[in-house]
Design an enzyme around this catalytic site. Structure first.
Site, PDB file in Angstrom:
ATOM      1  CE  LYS B  76      -3.767   1.860   2.859  1.00 53.30           C
ATOM      2  NZ  LYS B  76      -4.569   1.606   4.069  1.00 53.30           N
ATOM      3  CB  SER B 178      -8.019   3.346   3.252  1.00 56.46           C
ATOM      4  OG  SER B 178      -7.163   2.800   4.235  1.00 56.46           O
ATOM      5  CB  SER B 202      -7.934   0.338   6.250  1.00 57.14           C
ATOM      6  OG  SER B 202      -8.646   1.505   6.587  1.00 57.14           O
TER       7      SER B 202
END
Lengths: 159, 523, 513
Positions: B76, B178, B202
């Site tokens: 990420k 996210s 997330s």
């Protein structure tokens, strides 16, 4: 073709589940279990007025762009107020889930630094190894709050 | 070739049936073909990549392969990588290249993994849809499996760009957030593992929408050094893989004390292997009734019920338990999150790094202008709210109150585990992956408040939680459930997860099977 | 805290005002690396060369606490009589400033390392020779980060930022408002600095910024509540501290005397103009929004090695700070050394202060105990002559060219009245140059024997008196200090070889005529 087969699989899956004869009573509650919040029993929500807006903008160095921003703060505060539904008398605040662990202490040795280039690498403005900043301790220019006026006006009217 | 797991890939590479280069190329092909999904924001430089592949090849040749040797992984874009920019989905850091690597990156690479790129996310990890980052939204790879072929048109040879797939605008399914990019990356097969982050769900939520395994480990087990923080007291690096066993392989490679992160536990980490033959009669499963929250779909509910029943049938003891403060979690999370955001974002002023734009008349003017340009509305509004809660006059009423409620939530977990429950079984998302059109009807905050209700409790208490895909919805989209265990119980947690996985035989997304190969495209 | 101050308050000569001062002292911890990072702390390093990723507040970096800084804090707290908090916590204090890259400082507000405490110090008046022991209370001692440095270029309207200092460990020592004037506060700080230097936790070099003081000053009429206070920040020398506080007291009194109100604000001091100037925007007081530092679990101390629990991981056990072990590093503190000189050898308070501050008390004791010197003479010679001798050559007594036995001999000769005080200084210099000669030989060669012939002294007195009739007139009119001036002139005429006490007596006698 492939898409169809995938969807078929999904439907079959669900169908199979629906047809399954439940022989054990499920421990899963069949209906939602949440309780309604009695907003009237909660303490009064602090007001969002012009003075507060200016203070927050000054300490955040971020602006409320528009009324939506202001509305969001209000709903955020109203939402946060829900915490008062529960009595926390005698309950200690929790800083860290590792509160029963202790801080690791490190040896006093110089093993970092000496990397001026790395440290300056991402700075847009530098001068002879210094970072460059404008003069400080100058308060923000007072900005017109017309775009927020409507939102703040409502607040004053209702109080 | 299908979609390999890490275990399978390592096995094949050891046996010489598959080369490191072949595996990487396969992953990169998928990446290229699925660019429309917008999963990646940056890819490793080809020269560097080639060097790394060579090194891994040699390792196999010399029979010195490490546990993740040659395995393509992604991170990420909240994890610092020194050879690629790290933007955290924000204009503020669009041109920021850190001078160091996150510990998760270092440890993964030390174990032979090949980092192929950085994945897309919500700006500064604020969001549950991966729609609000500066690089644009992430689409769920399951779109290709679910949407009618007519809605997926392939760009013909006339088009100058390479053959890629596209999806009808507006009518696609979100990946969740996210860490949407990471979950989509693994689901699509463009990499075999990805690191996300999990502050309020997330990692688990997008894993659930994308039909892959998402683990939020115990707070303090994995180092956060180099993970750009959202809420320091709740953040945990998340591991996303196809299978539970793969998850344990990655976890074993990276877990343990890091001197650079004072919130990692000092005890030596003991790597474990998933046990297949477990005696379920020794297992006590708890079903917290408060997890039947508002908006839970019938399908998710039935999956929850059936799974509970199956466990009971197989001999486990299953009881309903109560965690009375669950309902308050999302509110508590909201206050503490905003406060930490207000604090963590104070460093973005454009002087040492980051966007620097605007009047240089004074530091105040410059900071305000840079922060206005660099942050989106979501970030800005959380900063303002956070500073409101932290004001002296509000501190006791909001911040301390939230911290006290947090203790009550944490005690809920302590009590339930102390009563003899080994692991909790709960839903993780309210529904299957929502359509973009529906999701975008409400703002970021509203959606977070709605979607994160079942995931935030585990972050409040710092306990480990894993999301596992178990079936498909009537739309043909993944449905998952969540298992939560006491602190540092990853071994038993993953063992139970493994059992559920074997029982469920979940049909993983296989883009090859959908004909996303060269021949099909040329047709 | 608002209780009546323990000691007699200084009643302002100008009018009926009392001044109340509280201090916040920031002492840089003497350690190799910084508080939360392992970058170095040397003074004068090249710009931004002692800056780690964490010090530059790069995203994703985390604090790691330096054990040495904790030990220094504990040792200091013990030396200052504080109560140690066995568990202490860290907090973030938020404000925007270019030399604070993270936008917050990590400090200890809620639960600091130590609380309470009491320091006995020697008050010295700068205008008179008054000295006396006083006591001040401490509120707390906390560990916190230092900020970077900004160089302001007013021409180009910008600041150049050097983060070398950012993150260096500080001990903030907060006192109660127990001081009543510039001298009082300055005396305390000098003593505090001596304590820190003696235990090695801070090098006390105010000129290098190792020790900085913020003063909170207010005035009030006796019997009334404390007035509105102002804060004067970053006082980096004893001199500026004294001047700033005295100026600020005056300024506030003037305001109040003319019916105005004192504004609660932060001010800085300009040594050139001798004035304090308002620093920050006069609007509402800044809200620092203190918040617990989430990246640092509680700091736990142990009283003894045995009390460290076995459950603590083996890799962590050697790292913990144990009070007993820190106490073992304690040195004899200046106040104890002073007391010993006074009680054992009858040294006066002012002399004991000077001897200890100059680190010559050990030498003094050696002279008295090992060489049989008379304490009075030894203290006089060491304090007056030897101190200056070493100072000039920038030496300590251990690396002095004058052996202790030689010094003892000189002290004896002084004591026996064979050389005068001024002659001793000359003797020390000449002995250094003529290392081979004995003390007596040097005295002979340079004619340093005490002048015994009173007729020569009388003649010198007559001569001086004849040249300075105005001084005699002034003395007779009441200007008593003219006596010392005349005596000094006589001594000068005699090349310092006479006994200064005898000269003073003779001049005094002559003035009576």
């Amino acid at each position: 073709m492939q898409h169809l087969s995938q969807k078929c699989l999904g439907v079959c899956w669900t169908f199979a589940r629906l047809r399954a004869v439940r022989q054990l009573s499920s421990k899963v509650p069949p209906k939602p279990t949440w309780e309604k919040v009695d907003f009237d029993a909660l303490p009064k929500v602090p007001e969002v007025d012009l003075a507060l807006v200016e203070q927050l903008e000054r300490i955040s160095l971020v602006e409320f762009n528009n009324e939506t921003g202001l509305e969001w703060l209000r709903s955020s505060v109203k939402s946060a107020n829900r915490l008062h539904v529960v009595d926390t008398e005698g309950v200690e605040p929790l800083d860290n889930v590792l509160e029963d662990r202790e801080l690791w202490l490190c040896e006093d040795q110089v093993t970092e630094g000496n990397c001026t280039e790395q440290v300056l690498l991402n700075a847009l403005k530098t001068e002879e190894q210094y970072f460059v900043a404008p003069p400080g301790n100058v308060p923000l220019k007072k900005r017109d709050k017309q775009h927020l006026k409507l939102g703040l006006q409502e607040d004053e009217d209702s109080s | 070739m299908g979609s390999l797991t890490i275990k399978q890939a390592i096995h094949q590479m050891r046996k010489g049936l598959l080369s490191v280069e072949e595996l990487c190329k396969k992953c990169q092909d998928i990446l290229k073909k699925t660019r429309v999904l917008n999963m990646y924001v940056n890819e490793t430089d080809p020269e560097q990549l080639s060097k790394n592949l060579q090194a891994s090849s040699q390792a196999y040749a010399q029979e010195a392969a490490k546990c993740l040797e040659g395995i393509p992984v992604s991170f990420k874009d909240a994890f610092c990588t020194s050879d690629m920019p790290t933007t955290c989905g924000s204009k503020m850091l669009l041109n920021y290249t850190p001078p160091y690597d996150a510990t998760m990156v270092t440890r993964t690479q030390e174990n032979g993994a090949i980092v192929i790129g950085k994945t897309n996310m919500d700006e500064f990890a604020m969001g549950s849809g991966s729609l609000d980052g500066c690089h644009g939204p992430v689409m769920n790879p399951w779109n290709f499996a679910v949407l009618p072929a007519a809605d997926r048109h392939v760009q013909g040879a006339n088009n100058v760009s390479e053959d890629t797939l596209s999806v009808e605008p507006g009518d696609w399914f979100i990946s969740g957030g996210s860490s949407g990019g990471s979950a989509a990356a693994v689901a699509s097969g463009s990499c075999l593992a990805s690191f996300g982050s999990d502050t309020g769900g997330s990692t688990r939520l997008p894993a659930s929408f994308c039909g892959v395994v998402g683990l939020k480990p115990t707070y303090g087990l994995l180092s956060r050094h180099g993970l750009i923080p959202l809420v320091n007291s709740m953040d945990a690096p998340g591991i996303i893989t196809k299978t539970v066993e793969d998850c344990s392989i990655v976890l074993n490679a990276v877990a343990g004390h890091d001197v650079m992160d004072s919130t990692t536990v000092v005890e030596s980490y003991k790597p474990f292997e998933i046990q297949e033959d477990i005696d379920l009669s020794k297992l006590h499963i708890g079903i917290p009734k408060e997890y039947h929250g508002p908006g839970l779909s019938g399908e998710v509910l039935r999956l929850w019920q059936d799974t509970a029943d199956n466990l009971e049938k197989a001999g486990a003891r299953v009881t309903q338990v109560s965690m009375p403060h669950t309902q308050l979690c999302i509110t508590c999370y909201h206050v503490l999150c905003c406060c930490e955001v207000a604090s963590n974002m104070a460093r973005y002023d454009g002087i040492e790094f980051g966007l620097r734009e605007g009047s240089e008349e004074s530091t105040e003017e410059l900071y305000a202008a840079s922060r206005h340009q660099g942050f989106n509305d979501v970030v800005r509004s959380r900063i303002l709210a956070g500073n409101f809660f932290l004001l002296k006059r509000n501190y006791e009423k909001f911040f301390l109150k939230a911290q006290r409620v947090r203790r009550l939530i944490s005690n809920d977990f302590k009590n339930v585990f102390r009563s003899g429950v080994d692991v909790l079984l709960t839903p993780i998302s309210l529904t299957d992956a929502p359509r973009y059109r529906w999701f975008a009807n409400q703002d970021n905050h509203t959606r977070c408040e709605e979607q994160d209700v079942l995931s935030t409790p585990a972050n409040m208490a710092g306990v480990p939680a894993i999301s596992i895909p178990l079936s498909l919805s009537s739309q043909g989209l993944p449905l998952s459930l969540q298992l939560i265990g006491p602190h540092f119980s990853e071994s038993s947690l993953l063992t139970v997860a493994g059992w559920l996985e074997r029982e469920a035989q979940f049909p993983y997304l296989n883009l090859d099977a959908l004909g996303l190969n060269e021949e099909a495209l040329r047709r | 805290m608002r209780a009546v101050v323990l000691l007699s308050l200084f009643i302002h000569a100008r009018s009926e005002w009392q001044s109340v001062i509280g201090l916040e002292i920031h002492a840089q911890i003497q350690s190799r690396s910084k508080l939360f990072s392992r970058a170095g702390t040397s003074y004068g390093a090249s710009t931004n060369s002692q800056v780690s990723h964490f010090d530059a507040a790069l995203p994703g970096t985390l604090p790691v606490l330096n054990r040495r800084c904790v030990e220094a804090g504990v040792l200091t707290a013990l030396a200052l009589g504080c109560d140690i908090n066995m568990v202490s916590k860290f907090d973030r204090k938020h404000y925007f400033y270019a030399d604070l890259p993270a936008g917050y400082q990590i400090t200890q507000q809620r639960q600091p390392l130590a609380v309470n405490g009491q320091v006995t110090y020697v008050y010295q008046c700068s205008r008179t020779s008054r000295v006396e022991r006083r006591s001040a209370r401490l509120i707390q001692l906390q560990l916190e980060q230092d900020s970077g440095k900004s160089l302001h270029d007013s021409e180009q309207r910008l600041s150049l930022i050097d983060l070398n200092r950012a993150g260096v460990g500080l001990m903030e020592i907060v006192t109660a408002p127990d001081f009543c004037g510039g001298d009082d506060a300055a005396s305390f700080v000098r003593d505090l600095r001596d304590v820190l230097v003696s235990i090695g936790t801070c090098d006390g070099k105010m000129a290098e910024g190792s020790l900085r003081v913020d003063a909170n000053i207010s005035v009030n009429r006796p019997g009334e509540e404390f007035g509105v206070r102002t804060e004067v920040k970053n006082l980096n020398s004893v001199k500026s501290m004294r001047a700033a506080i005295n100026y600020e007291i005056e300024r506030q009194i003037q305001i109040l005397d003319t019916g105005g109100t004192v504004v609660n604000e932060t001010r800085s001091f300009d040594l050139d103009t001798g004035e304090t100037v308002a620093m920050r925007d006069k609007e509402k007081v800044l809200d620092y929004r203190f918040m617990p530092e989430p990246n640092l679990p509680p700091l736990v101390l142990y009283s003894q090695r045995e009390s460290v629990p076995l459950s603590l991981p083996s890799s962590q056990r050697p790292n913990v700070v144990v009070l007993e072990e820190v106490q073992g590093q304690m040195k004899e503190l200046p106040e104890d050394r002073r007391k010993r000189l006074e009680t054992r050898y009858g040294v006066s308070l002012i002399n004991s202060v000077i001897l200890v501050r100059a680190e010559l008390d050990e030498l003094f004791e050696t002279l008295v105990t090992s060489h049989g010197c008379d304490p009075g003479s030894a203290s006089h010679v060491v304090r007056n002559n030897y101190n200056a001798f070493l100072d000039e050559r920038k030496l300590t007594w251990r690396d002095s060219p004058i052996e202790t036995s030689v010094l003892a001999e000189i002290v004896r000769l002084y004591h026996e009245g064979k050389v005068s005080g001024s002659a001793v200084s000359v003797l020390l210099s000449e002995k250094t140059l003529d290392g081979q000669l004995s003390v007596s030989e040097v005295i002979e060669r340079h004619n340093l024997w005490m002048l015994r012939d009173t007729s020569v002294i009388e003649a010198a007195v007559t001569d001086v008196f004849s040249r300075n009739p105005k001084m005699i007139k002034a003395y007779k009119k009441g200007k008593v200090n003219q006596l010392d001036v005349l005596a000094a002139k006589v001594m000068k005429k005699l090349e310092g070889k006479a006994d200064s006490r005898l000269v003073l007596t003779m001049v005094s006698e002559r003035l009576k005529d």
